[in-house]
Motif scaffolding. Sequence first.
Motif, PDB file in Angstrom:
ATOM      1  N   SER A 164      62.458  47.162  19.164  1.00  9.38           N
ATOM      2  CA  SER A 164      62.622  46.570  20.490  1.00  9.38           C
ATOM      3  C   SER A 164      61.343  45.857  20.905  1.00  9.38           C
ATOM      4  O   SER A 164      61.363  44.761  21.455  1.00  9.38           O
ATOM      5  N   ASP A 165      60.209  46.487  20.634  1.00  9.62           N
ATOM      6  CA  ASP A 165      58.879  45.916  20.869  1.00  9.62           C
ATOM      7  C   ASP A 165      57.987  46.480  19.785  1.00  9.62           C
ATOM      8  O   ASP A 165      57.537  47.632  19.871  1.00  9.62           O
ATOM      9  N   VAL A 166      57.733  45.692  18.740  1.00 17.13           N
ATOM     10  CA  VAL A 166      57.052  46.228  17.558  1.00 17.13           C
ATOM     11  C   VAL A 166      55.670  46.776  17.885  1.00 17.13           C
ATOM     12  O   VAL A 166      55.274  47.830  17.368  1.00 17.13           O
ATOM     13  N   VAL A 167      54.931  46.123  18.752  1.00 19.80           N
ATOM     14  CA  VAL A 167      53.565  46.572  19.047  1.00 19.80           C
ATOM     15  C   VAL A 167      53.587  47.898  19.798  1.00 19.80           C
ATOM     16  O   VAL A 167      52.850  48.838  19.460  1.00 19.80           O
ATOM     17  N   SER A 168      54.441  48.001  20.815  1.00 20.50           N
ATOM     18  CA  SER A 168      54.526  49.249  21.573  1.00 20.50           C
ATOM     19  C   SER A 168      54.995  50.406  20.702  1.00 20.50           C
ATOM     20  O   SER A 168      54.487  51.528  20.805  1.00 20.50           O
ATOM     21  N   GLU A 169      55.955  50.126  19.826  1.00 20.80           N
ATOM     22  CA  GLU A 169      56.477  51.193  18.966  1.00 20.80           C
ATOM     23  C   GLU A 169      55.464  51.621  17.918  1.00 20.80           C
ATOM     24  O   GLU A 169      55.314  52.818  17.617  1.00 20.80           O
ATOM     25  N   VAL A 170      54.741  50.666  17.349  1.00 22.74           N
ATOM     26  CA  VAL A 170      53.692  51.009  16.386  1.00 22.74           C
ATOM     27  C   VAL A 170      52.581  51.798  17.080  1.00 22.74           C
ATOM     28  O   VAL A 170      52.100  52.814  16.558  1.00 22.74           O
ATOM     29  N   ARG A 211      48.900  39.069  16.905  1.00 17.30           N
ATOM     30  CA  ARG A 211      48.715  38.397  18.201  1.00 17.30           C
ATOM     31  C   ARG A 211      48.301  39.395  19.274  1.00 17.30           C
ATOM     32  O   ARG A 211      47.494  39.091  20.155  1.00 17.30           O
ATOM     33  N   ARG A 212      48.836  40.595  19.229  1.00 19.12           N
ATOM     34  CA  ARG A 212      48.600  41.601  20.273  1.00 19.12           C
ATOM     35  C   ARG A 212      47.817  42.798  19.734  1.00 19.12           C
ATOM     36  O   ARG A 212      47.977  43.915  20.194  1.00 19.12           O
ATOM     37  N   LEU A 213      46.928  42.535  18.777  1.00 17.94           N
ATOM     38  CA  LEU A 213      46.221  43.624  18.119  1.00 17.94           C
ATOM     39  C   LEU A 213      45.372  44.432  19.094  1.00 17.94           C
ATOM     40  O   LEU A 213      45.104  45.619  18.859  1.00 17.94           O
ATOM     41  N   THR A 248      44.743  34.194   4.840  1.00 18.34           N
ATOM     42  CA  THR A 248      44.201  35.546   4.955  1.00 18.34           C
ATOM     43  C   THR A 248      42.913  35.546   5.771  1.00 18.34           C
ATOM     44  O   THR A 248      42.733  36.379   6.676  1.00 18.34           O
ATOM     45  N   ILE A 249      42.010  34.611   5.472  1.00 17.34           N
ATOM     46  CA  ILE A 249      40.742  34.546   6.200  1.00 17.34           C
ATOM     47  C   ILE A 249      40.983  34.299   7.685  1.00 17.34           C
ATOM     48  O   ILE A 249      40.378  34.952   8.547  1.00 17.34           O
ATOM     49  N   ALA A 250      41.871  33.366   7.999  1.00 14.28           N
ATOM     50  CA  ALA A 250      42.151  33.064   9.410  1.00 14.28           C
ATOM     51  C   ALA A 250      42.683  34.297  10.141  1.00 14.28           C
ATOM     52  O   ALA A 250      42.230  34.627  11.248  1.00 14.28           O
ATOM     53  N   ALA A 251      43.630  34.994   9.522  1.00 12.54           N
ATOM     54  CA  ALA A 251      44.213  36.178  10.162  1.00 12.54           C
ATOM     55  C   ALA A 251      43.171  37.290  10.289  1.00 12.54           C
ATOM     56  O   ALA A 251      43.134  38.009  11.308  1.00 12.54           O
ATOM     57  N   ASN A 252      42.324  37.446   9.288  1.00 10.87           N
ATOM     58  CA  ASN A 252      41.285  38.477   9.358  1.00 10.87           C
ATOM     59  C   ASN A 252      40.272  38.200  10.464  1.00 10.87           C
ATOM     60  O   ASN A 252      39.896  39.104  11.217  1.00 10.87           O
ATOM     61  N   ILE A 256      39.401  40.462  13.770  1.00  5.45           N
ATOM     62  CA  ILE A 256      38.076  40.959  14.146  1.00  5.45           C
ATOM     63  C   ILE A 256      37.817  40.695  15.622  1.00  5.45           C
ATOM     64  O   ILE A 256      37.367  41.576  16.364  1.00  5.45           O
ATOM     65  N   VAL A 257      38.096  39.488  16.059  1.00  4.20           N
ATOM     66  CA  VAL A 257      37.876  39.121  17.460  1.00  4.20           C
ATOM     67  C   VAL A 257      38.714  40.007  18.387  1.00  4.20           C
ATOM     68  O   VAL A 257      38.295  40.322  19.511  1.00  4.20           O
ATOM     69  N   LYS A 258      39.864  40.449  17.899  1.00  2.00           N
ATOM     70  CA  LYS A 258      40.746  41.303  18.694  1.00  2.00           C
ATOM     71  C   LYS A 258      40.466  42.795  18.509  1.00  2.00           C
ATOM     72  O   LYS A 258      41.200  43.631  19.030  1.00  2.00           O
ATOM     73  N   GLY A 259      39.413  43.129  17.732  1.00  2.00           N
ATOM     74  CA  GLY A 259      38.966  44.511  17.674  1.00  2.00           C
ATOM     75  C   GLY A 259      39.047  45.207  16.345  1.00  2.00           C
ATOM     76  O   GLY A 259      38.616  46.368  16.234  1.00  2.00           O
TER      77      GLY A 259
END
Length: 295
Positions: A164-170, A211-213, A248-252, A256-259
Amino acid sequence: MPSPGIISPVRRIGRREFDFERQIAIMAIVNRTPNSFHDQGRTYELDRAVAAAVKAVDDGADWVDIGGFAFSAAQAQIGAEEEIERVVPVIAEVRAATDAVISVDTHRAAVAQAAIEAGADVINDTNGLREPGIAEVAAEAGVTVIVTHSLGGPGRRVFRPSYSDVVSEVAGFLRERVSFALKAGIAADRIIIDPGHDLNKNTFHSLELTRRLEEITAIGYPTLVALSNKDFIGETLDRPQGERTEGTIAANVLSIVKGARILRVHDVAAAVASVRMTEAVLGWRGPIAPSHNLA
């Protein structure tokens, strides 16, 4: 950039110390499996696995993650004894060759115990400590654990995973499993979390997690991301396995910026360069070779 509020940010893991307020750890992947999704068995032979681990450390990795059973359901099941036979000799030889952190990628208590006895410092469990006894093994040995989200765990097929909300459930799963770990006697400064990109998740789920890390890192424990060459990158960019380094580099870097504070990677040299640059831009380190010419 605001601090992610990490619990016990300065940590001694194995023989190395990390300050996760201003440092990123690079974890190199060494799979002693015939079917790993990226290397397709290139490090299955013992000598190749050991050589790959040593080279990774020479290339700048802080940490080597050694696995003997892939996560994918598209593989033959093996018993704990066979998994032990795959990982323990690699761990023992790598331990003799380097002071880098060594983790064992396993969800089985017996394998974790054998790996610790061979010299592993960390249990990297993609099953979230759900195997009976594995949390107790970690607690008794005093090792670090990586608690990872997945729905089914290694080797188990999950058809069309939905949230339903992957980030909240994880995040909810990770909070619950961290609570379980603490009750089992694992110290808070021995816990790391991983949202499990692409583990029983489709491309849209993994993009949303990235996106919501911040919602994952806000749980408070150092966060590991294992994004390297994964299918969500390949599908996003329409790139085959061997052409996902830039994605991969872009996502990594974004993570990092997101914590995120630990990156699990295949391409160590590229990861190290991108991480050192990111740390410098964030003001965590100076240039390695600054010019003294101010003109």
